[in-house]
Design a protein around this motif. Structure first.
Motif, PDB file in Angstrom:
ATOM      1  N   LEU A  50       7.126   3.109 -16.871  1.00 45.70           N
ATOM      2  CA  LEU A  50       5.871   3.651 -16.347  1.00 45.70           C
ATOM      3  C   LEU A  50       5.470   2.850 -15.112  1.00 45.70           C
ATOM      4  N   VAL A  51       5.422   3.503 -13.963  1.00 44.61           N
ATOM      5  CA  VAL A  51       5.139   2.781 -12.714  1.00 44.61           C
ATOM      6  C   VAL A  51       3.799   3.170 -12.106  1.00 44.61           C
ATOM      7  N   HIS A  52       3.163   4.196 -12.671  1.00 43.53           N
ATOM      8  CA  HIS A  52       1.844   4.585 -12.173  1.00 43.53           C
ATOM      9  C   HIS A  52       1.126   5.371 -13.262  1.00 43.53           C
ATOM     10  N   ALA A  53      -0.122   5.044 -13.455  1.00 46.26           N
ATOM     11  CA  ALA A  53      -0.978   5.842 -14.344  1.00 46.26           C
ATOM     12  C   ALA A  53      -2.334   5.931 -13.684  1.00 46.26           C
ATOM     13  N   ARG A  54      -2.848   7.140 -13.534  1.00 46.58           N
ATOM     14  CA  ARG A  54      -4.165   7.313 -12.895  1.00 46.58           C
ATOM     15  C   ARG A  54      -5.253   6.782 -13.781  1.00 46.58           C
ATOM     16  N   LYS A  55      -6.164   6.089 -13.141  1.00 43.97           N
ATOM     17  CA  LYS A  55      -7.297   5.563 -13.902  1.00 43.97           C
ATOM     18  C   LYS A  55      -8.244   6.688 -14.265  1.00 43.97           C
ATOM     19  N   ARG A  87       0.819  -1.209   0.000  1.00 46.35           N
ATOM     20  CA  ARG A  87       0.000   0.000   0.000  1.00 46.35           C
ATOM     21  C   ARG A  87       0.857   1.266   0.000  1.00 46.35           C
ATOM     22  N   VAL A  88       1.877   1.284   0.823  1.00 48.08           N
ATOM     23  CA  VAL A  88       2.664   2.523   0.945  1.00 48.08           C
ATOM     24  C   VAL A  88       3.437   2.783  -0.348  1.00 48.08           C
ATOM     25  N   ILE A  89       3.892   1.741  -1.006  1.00 49.73           N
ATOM     26  CA  ILE A  89       4.594   1.938  -2.285  1.00 49.73           C
ATOM     27  C   ILE A  89       3.612   2.465  -3.334  1.00 49.73           C
ATOM     28  N   HIS A  90       2.445   1.838  -3.405  1.00 50.32           N
ATOM     29  CA  HIS A  90       1.431   2.319  -4.346  1.00 50.32           C
ATOM     30  C   HIS A  90       1.077   3.781  -4.058  1.00 50.32           C
ATOM     31  N   LYS A  91       0.857   4.052  -2.788  1.00 52.25           N
ATOM     32  CA  LYS A  91       0.419   5.404  -2.392  1.00 52.25           C
ATOM     33  C   LYS A  91       1.473   6.460  -2.725  1.00 52.25           C
ATOM     34  N   THR A  92       2.713   6.192  -2.384  1.00 50.64           N
ATOM     35  CA  THR A  92       3.751   7.204  -2.634  1.00 50.64           C
ATOM     36  C   THR A  92       3.996   7.365  -4.135  1.00 50.64           C
ATOM     37  N   LEU A  93       3.983   6.271  -4.885  1.00 52.30           N
ATOM     38  CA  LEU A  93       4.125   6.396  -6.343  1.00 52.30           C
ATOM     39  C   LEU A  93       2.999   7.249  -6.913  1.00 52.30           C
ATOM     40  N   SER A  94       1.790   7.042  -6.412  1.00 54.47           N
ATOM     41  CA  SER A  94       0.647   7.771  -6.958  1.00 54.47           C
ATOM     42  C   SER A  94       0.742   9.268  -6.655  1.00 54.47           C
ATOM     43  N   HIS A  95       1.545   9.613  -5.665  1.00 55.35           N
ATOM     44  CA  HIS A  95       1.796  11.027  -5.350  1.00 55.35           C
ATOM     45  C   HIS A  95       3.064  11.543  -6.042  1.00 55.35           C
ATOM     46  N   ASP A 145     -12.748  15.589 -19.517  1.00 55.00           N
ATOM     47  CA  ASP A 145     -12.942  14.407 -18.679  1.00 55.00           C
ATOM     48  C   ASP A 145     -11.918  14.288 -17.569  1.00 55.00           C
ATOM     49  N   GLU A 146     -10.763  14.908 -17.780  1.00 54.04           N
ATOM     50  CA  GLU A 146      -9.671  14.726 -16.832  1.00 54.04           C
ATOM     51  C   GLU A 146     -10.051  15.272 -15.461  1.00 54.04           C
ATOM     52  N   ASP A 147      -9.688  14.541 -14.438  1.00 55.50           N
ATOM     53  CA  ASP A 147      -9.944  14.993 -13.077  1.00 55.50           C
ATOM     54  C   ASP A 147      -8.811  15.943 -12.672  1.00 55.50           C
ATOM     55  N   GLY A 148      -9.139  17.204 -12.594  1.00 55.04           N
ATOM     56  CA  GLY A 148      -8.130  18.189 -12.203  1.00 55.04           C
ATOM     57  C   GLY A 148      -7.971  18.297 -10.706  1.00 55.04           C
ATOM     58  N   GLY A 149      -8.685  17.413  -9.989  1.00 50.30           N
ATOM     59  CA  GLY A 149      -8.569  17.429  -8.537  1.00 50.30           C
ATOM     60  C   GLY A 149      -9.031  18.755  -7.985  1.00 50.30           C
ATOM     61  N   ASP A 150      -8.255  19.313  -7.106  1.00 48.75           N
ATOM     62  CA  ASP A 150      -8.677  20.525  -6.415  1.00 48.75           C
ATOM     63  C   ASP A 150      -8.075  21.788  -7.033  1.00 48.75           C
ATOM     64  N   VAL A 151      -7.397  21.637  -8.151  1.00 45.52           N
ATOM     65  CA  VAL A 151      -6.741  22.793  -8.773  1.00 45.52           C
ATOM     66  C   VAL A 151      -7.592  23.297  -9.930  1.00 45.52           C
ATOM     67  N   ASP A 152      -8.046  24.512  -9.818  1.00 45.43           N
ATOM     68  CA  ASP A 152      -8.867  25.118 -10.862  1.00 45.43           C
ATOM     69  C   ASP A 152      -8.091  26.211 -11.576  1.00 45.43           C
ATOM     70  N   VAL A 153      -7.913  26.043 -12.869  1.00 44.31           N
ATOM     71  CA  VAL A 153      -7.241  27.053 -13.683  1.00 44.31           C
ATOM     72  C   VAL A 153      -8.287  27.746 -14.545  1.00 44.31           C
ATOM     73  N   LYS A 192      -0.700  12.425 -13.166  1.00 43.39           N
ATOM     74  CA  LYS A 192      -1.383  11.558 -14.133  1.00 43.39           C
ATOM     75  C   LYS A 192      -0.588  10.299 -14.445  1.00 43.39           C
ATOM     76  N   MET A 193       0.721  10.452 -14.579  1.00 43.14           N
ATOM     77  CA  MET A 193       1.579   9.316 -14.896  1.00 43.14           C
ATOM     78  C   MET A 193       2.908   9.506 -14.175  1.00 43.14           C
ATOM     79  N   VAL A 194       3.531   8.391 -13.835  1.00 47.38           N
ATOM     80  CA  VAL A 194       4.814   8.449 -13.119  1.00 47.38           C
ATOM     81  C   VAL A 194       5.759   7.414 -13.734  1.00 47.38           C
TER      82      VAL A 194
END
Lengths: 476, 476
Positions: free
Chosen positions: B471-476, B127-135, B432-440, B463-465
């Motif tokens: 490639l070790v992470h891509a947001r769904k 979990r911690v590896i997944h979580k940190t990669l996703s950040h 469609d992209e989730d911009g999260g909490d950042v609004d431009v 989005k990708m890492v």
């Protein structure tokens, strides 16, 4: 607003006291078509609620909308943002290394003045209402701009979208501090414009079920003393609430002393709070944002008048204003709530403000000289305390403590459904629900889960939001 | 690792200097199958890259994988977390009002000891590896536990998942401070267990392309002096890096003075840094977490030895440890990076640590007495500075500055693709992209957009890492 009676089932969490959360497990809460809570029944599963409680109320089973908190979810009162500048939202996160007074000139006034363009105002206000609702803010005390049509538009949009709001048309007329293109022509013109906005809101929502006007002198430095006095008189005449800023930054305080000597105000001293008091603005219906650097005398005066404080920890840190000593305010009996203060604060989330309040309270522990016998650890705010400030404290700050902030019969249903992520045995998150950044492994107590939500939660955890019984946000 | 040559196109942002970000617009970056950057070509659209650059390299167009940053997206170097306790992740956000020493006893040791259960360790570490990669954390300096199999498992999981990592088997043998069930039997046993873990990692990744061992005395208070000395000797023998904690909390510092008087260490004084120095642990390959309360003499010693500092602002605030004066460390030439310090820190995000570093630096301005002529505003860290610490600073802290932290030919491709939300004319988010909490809103400059990302961004914007081209992470 609500078209059906509603039955909410599951775990409910709310503040019982400043430092105590109550966990109502297996509970049923009924909300009528007007959005009022008609019953709170503990140890009441769905079957019992349908067979016993609904018939007692005369609610027909088929006509009741049922919303269940799933395993791991809970209902929580909606957040109350006691201080937020709607027009500044596009600048959230844009402040560089500025401090209050140059931040106003560099970033804030130019943006605010541009929102007299109603198309731009609509775009910005639509976004800020959506954004704050998605973070669980069911009620916000908004500063708008000096522009009456744009201020009225903000009221209209809140009303249509169903967010409870106090809407303040900003008053500022002091030529030496207000920009030439963003200033009321006179105190009288400022009051007249304020009355115009009040009239609009009264027409929109005559009984103030959702929207109410709030008298809004920006702050002392951008006001002439006659304006402050006339707004104090308007507040007395209308019994409307008041919001302004107080004692945010040291340069601001020095400026107030220059602009408002006792020879001008007739006050006993040149204290900042004393200026508002001399103008009749320090009342039991006044929301004072910041109150970072209050003297002991000012704190006593604020307490005596029953004025409330909006603590804006994120903003105070970001703009380098200082660290408000909230414990000292609470110890004096001053009612406190939380404010995001967008865009002095960079986050539109009251949950983030709660987190920031915890952090700032720890920095207060570091500050100043150690005094023998003083328990500095007392300055720390707990998770329970900041959640109280975010809900019941905020409700009292904006004068709505009889209507919202907790789950009890007679209160209105302003609430959010919170869901957290569940980590499975393989280390992956279980299920389809987006738990955001909160990972629950399963062995945590409920207080620990709530703490995880406070520290790593965001809008992804706010699954549904209701105001006065009406569903106003549901995460896709 | 990477199976194809890759061509990245669009905007690249990275640190040019401590207080300067470079914006490479319309740029093409080529990454070979080994994950190395082979070219960085400015003013190079896709057509030019395909027609001119690829043929020069002998890369066949059809065999090249192309990744384009869309409008509003940019590539940024991967984050480096210079201090994180992998086993503590389930406690993120759970600390109450505790401070360091009682936090260790109450929350931390019981959780760490429980991870000798390898099934639990696998669940938590996955979990911690997944979580940190996703950040966006492409490299982490992990503290594991004292358990060798669980530590080795962490190394295996990082290797398999493709996260660059330094893996430290924790050493602690002081009976008066380490729990009876969570303590090495002797200094010799501790060193032997460390050698065992080093051997495992060498077998796993002989050339340390991704994973390397790091010698990890927990901190002085849980170590006997002989253990510190033997670990210092092991570091000298193996030329491996070292990580430990230094001067986090005042009670801890007092404890060190009690446990390690000069009569024990042979040091010139009883300073905390002096204890490590006397044991041969203060080297150019040493990562010192916290360094909050360093004396001037200690800071000078750390600088002289070339040891590095992992600044952990979130943790230092949460546990009430204090506010590290990063500017003073930087002014002395001490290399600094950022650490999340999960779970003293509640967030696994380096972006959150960057944000916290900005905020803590503002609290440093508030602290202490004003000194005439002193420019306290200098203590403030800017957005540019904290992003430097999060990338290039961190790379230097963990000894990887020749390989990662910026985009340049010869460096390895450890990177993230960042995307922000775009607010349309109707106030709704576009696309469609989730911009999260950042609004431009569209009128912001690029530096303002990056600031918005720093202050309101989260894993939704990552989005990708990639690590070393993979490639070790891509947001769904």
């Amino acid at each position: 607003m609500a078209t059906k009676n509603k039955l909410f089932l599951g775990l409910f969490v709310h503040s019982k006291a400043l430092n105590e959360l109550e966990y109502l497990h297996d509970t049923a809460v009924g909300v009528d078509k007007e959005g009022k809570i008609t019953f709170v029944e503990r140890d009441c599963a769905e079957k019992k609620a349908r067979e016993t409680v609904l018939p007692q109320l005369g609610w027909k089973d088929a006509e009741v909308e049922v919303v269940k908190a799933k395993e791991g979810q809970f209902f929580f009162p909606g957040f109350i943002d006691t201080h937020i500048h709607a027009p500044q939202y596009p600048n959230a996160g844009i402040f560089g290394n500025s401090t209050l007074l140059n931040w106003l000139d560099t970033y804030t006034f130019p943006l605010e003045v541009s929102l007299s363009d109603l198309a731009k105002a609509r775009r910005v206000y639509t976004r800020v209402i959506h954004k704050t609702l998605s973070h669980g803010t069911t009620c916000a005390a908004y500063f708008a701009t000096i522009d009456v049509p744009a201020t009225n538009l903000l009221a209209d949009l809140c009303h249509a979208r169903g967010q409870r709001a106090l809407i303040g048309r900003v008053c500022m007329d002091e030529p030496s501090t207000s920009p030439a293109n963003y200033r009321d022509e006179s105190a009288e013109a400022s009051v007249a414009a304020t009355r115009e906005s009040i009239a609009h809101i009264r027409a929109l929502d005559p009984t103030h079920t959702l929207i109410r006007p709030i008298i809004t002198p920006r702050f002392a430095p951008t006001s002439t003393f006659p304006l402050l006095v006339q707004l104090g008189a308007l507040a007395a005449e209308t019994t409307l609430p008041i919001q302004t800023h107080l004692s945010e930054n040291r340069a601001e305080i020095a400026l107030v002393k220059t602009l408002f000597p006792p020879t001008v105000t007739g006050a006993a001293d040149d204290s900042y709070a004393g200026v508002y008091d001399a103008a009749g603005l320090l009342t039991g219906r006044t929301v004072l944002a910041h109150a970072v650097h209050l003297t002991t005398g000012e704190a006593a005066l604020v307490a005596r008048r029953g004025a409330k404080v909006s603590h804006c920890p994120g903003s105070n840190t970001a703009l380098g204003s200082g660290a408000a000593r909230v414990r000292r305010l609470l110890d004096r009996g001053i009612v406190c709530g939380l404010g995001t203060d967008v865009s002095g604060g960079f986050s539109p989330s009251v949950l983030e403000a709660a987190r920031a309040a915890v952090m700032v309270s720890r920095h207060v522990v570091f500050m100043g000289e150690e005094v023998a016998g003083e328990d500095r650890e007392r300055e720390k705010l707990s998770v329970e305390e900041v959640l109280f400030l975010a809900t019941r404290g905020g409700a009292e700050v904006v004068g709505l403590e009889e209507r919202v902030g907790k789950f009890a019969v007679g209160m209105e249903w302003d609430a959010q459904l919170v869901g957290l992520g569940v980590v499975g045995e393989d280390g992956e998150v279980v299920g389809d629900e987006d738990g955001g950044d909160v990972d629950v492994f399963g062995w945590e107590t409920w207080p620990d889960r709530v703490a995880k939500w406070v520290y790593n939660g965001d809008d992804r955890n706010t699954k549904m939001v209701w105001v006065k019984g009406r569903l106003v946000h549901a995460r896709k």
